[in-house]
Design a protein around this motif. Structure first.
Motif, PDB file in Angstrom:
ATOM      1  N   GLN A  49       3.637  -5.086   8.544  1.00 21.62           N
ATOM      2  CA  GLN A  49       2.734  -4.847   7.786  1.00 21.62           C
ATOM      3  C   GLN A  49       1.219  -5.692   7.900  1.00 21.62           C
ATOM      4  OE1 GLN A  49       5.684  -5.700   4.371  1.00 21.62           O
ATOM      5  NE2 GLN A  49       4.406  -4.207   3.442  1.00 21.62           N
ATOM      6  N   PRO A  99      -0.005  -0.308  -4.970  1.00 21.56           N
ATOM      7  CA  PRO A  99       1.245  -0.456  -4.404  1.00 21.56           C
ATOM      8  C   PRO A  99       1.635  -1.197  -3.157  1.00 21.56           C
ATOM      9  CG  PRO A  99       1.161   1.942  -5.672  1.00 21.56           C
ATOM     10  CD  PRO A  99      -0.143   0.986  -5.474  1.00 21.56           C
ATOM     11  N   ARG A 100       0.410  -0.699  -2.266  1.00 22.98           N
ATOM     12  CA  ARG A 100       0.618  -1.156  -0.934  1.00 22.98           C
ATOM     13  C   ARG A 100       0.222  -2.697  -0.966  1.00 22.98           C
ATOM     14  NH1 ARG A 100      -1.621  -3.060   3.522  1.00 22.98           N
ATOM     15  NH2 ARG A 100      -3.718  -3.217   2.730  1.00 22.98           N
ATOM     16  N   ASP A 103       3.405  -4.508  -2.486  1.00 26.18           N
ATOM     17  CA  ASP A 103       4.562  -4.541  -1.543  1.00 26.18           C
ATOM     18  C   ASP A 103       4.236  -5.640  -0.557  1.00 26.18           C
ATOM     19  OD1 ASP A 103       7.138  -3.495  -0.558  1.00 26.18           O
ATOM     20  OD2 ASP A 103       5.826  -2.496   1.155  1.00 26.18           O
ATOM     21  N   PHE A 104       3.003  -5.685   0.079  1.00 25.92           N
ATOM     22  CA  PHE A 104       2.751  -6.507   0.919  1.00 25.92           C
ATOM     23  C   PHE A 104       3.140  -8.116   0.331  1.00 25.92           C
ATOM     24  CE2 PHE A 104       0.219  -9.929   3.167  1.00 25.92           C
ATOM     25  CZ  PHE A 104       0.467  -9.782   4.299  1.00 25.92           C
ATOM     26  N   ARG A 106       5.036  -9.121  -1.951  1.00 24.26           N
ATOM     27  CA  ARG A 106       6.445  -9.428  -2.113  1.00 24.26           C
ATOM     28  C   ARG A 106       7.032  -9.921  -0.796  1.00 24.26           C
ATOM     29  NH1 ARG A 106       5.733  -5.442  -6.004  1.00 24.26           N
ATOM     30  NH2 ARG A 106       6.283  -3.778  -4.666  1.00 24.26           N
ATOM     31  N   THR A 107       6.618  -9.102   0.360  1.00 29.00           N
ATOM     32  CA  THR A 107       7.323  -9.223   1.600  1.00 29.00           C
ATOM     33  C   THR A 107       6.506 -10.752   1.919  1.00 29.00           C
ATOM     34  OG1 THR A 107       7.157  -7.094   1.931  1.00 29.00           O
ATOM     35  CG2 THR A 107       7.193  -8.479   3.761  1.00 29.00           C
TER      36      THR A 107
END
Length: 144
Positions: A49, A99-100, A103-104, A106-107
């Motif tokens: 990502q 959202p992208r 998500d990043f 959190r990763t």
């Protein structure tokens, strides 16, 4: 027990003549602490990502890390021993982003805190790898 890091250096493998860094290249030292790092991406389970432009971190000599996970500011205690680094629990702001980016971040947070990471540095780049082979890709960030 609190561990204070005064000064830490991470091995920097310098590739010569197009050889891979682990093929007998000369080892030199580059500071891990006191350097601003831009987060370029995170590779988990073989999928990379790319990081939002805001993602960055700095590890200070006093055992603190701080930066931006992609949307939210964060801080954490950090312990460094040679080329091994361990992040404590991450404290962050709680802003909502697209959202992208969420998500990043959190990763990234999960990868940074999975356990002890191994640091490898070359040509202004830093890679932090966890025990499962997941990686955080960083590059030297010029001060603003």
């Amino acid at each position: 027990m609190t561990v204070r890091v005064v000064a830490v250096l991470v091995p920097l493998m310098v590739a010569c003549g197009g050889q891979r860094a682990d093929s007998g290249a000369m080892s030199v030292q580059q500071p891990l602490t006191g350097t601003d790092w831009r987060v370029d991406g995170v590779t988990v389970g073989g999928t990379t990502q790319h990081a939002p432009a805001a993602a960055h971190l700095r590890i200070d000599e006093d055992g603190r890390a701080a930066g931006n996970l992609g949307c939210n500011q964060f801080s954490a205690r950090v312990t460094v021993h040679g080329d091994r680094i361990t992040f404590g629990d991450i404290r962050s702001t709680r802003m909502a982003c697209d959202p992208r980016r969420m998500d990043f971040e959190r990763t990234l947070a999960r990868t940074l805190t999975t356990g002890t990471l191994t640091a490898r540095s070359a040509d202004g780049k830093l890679t932090l790898t966890d025990g499962d082979g997941d990686r955080v890709h960083l590059s030297h960030r010029a001060p603003e």
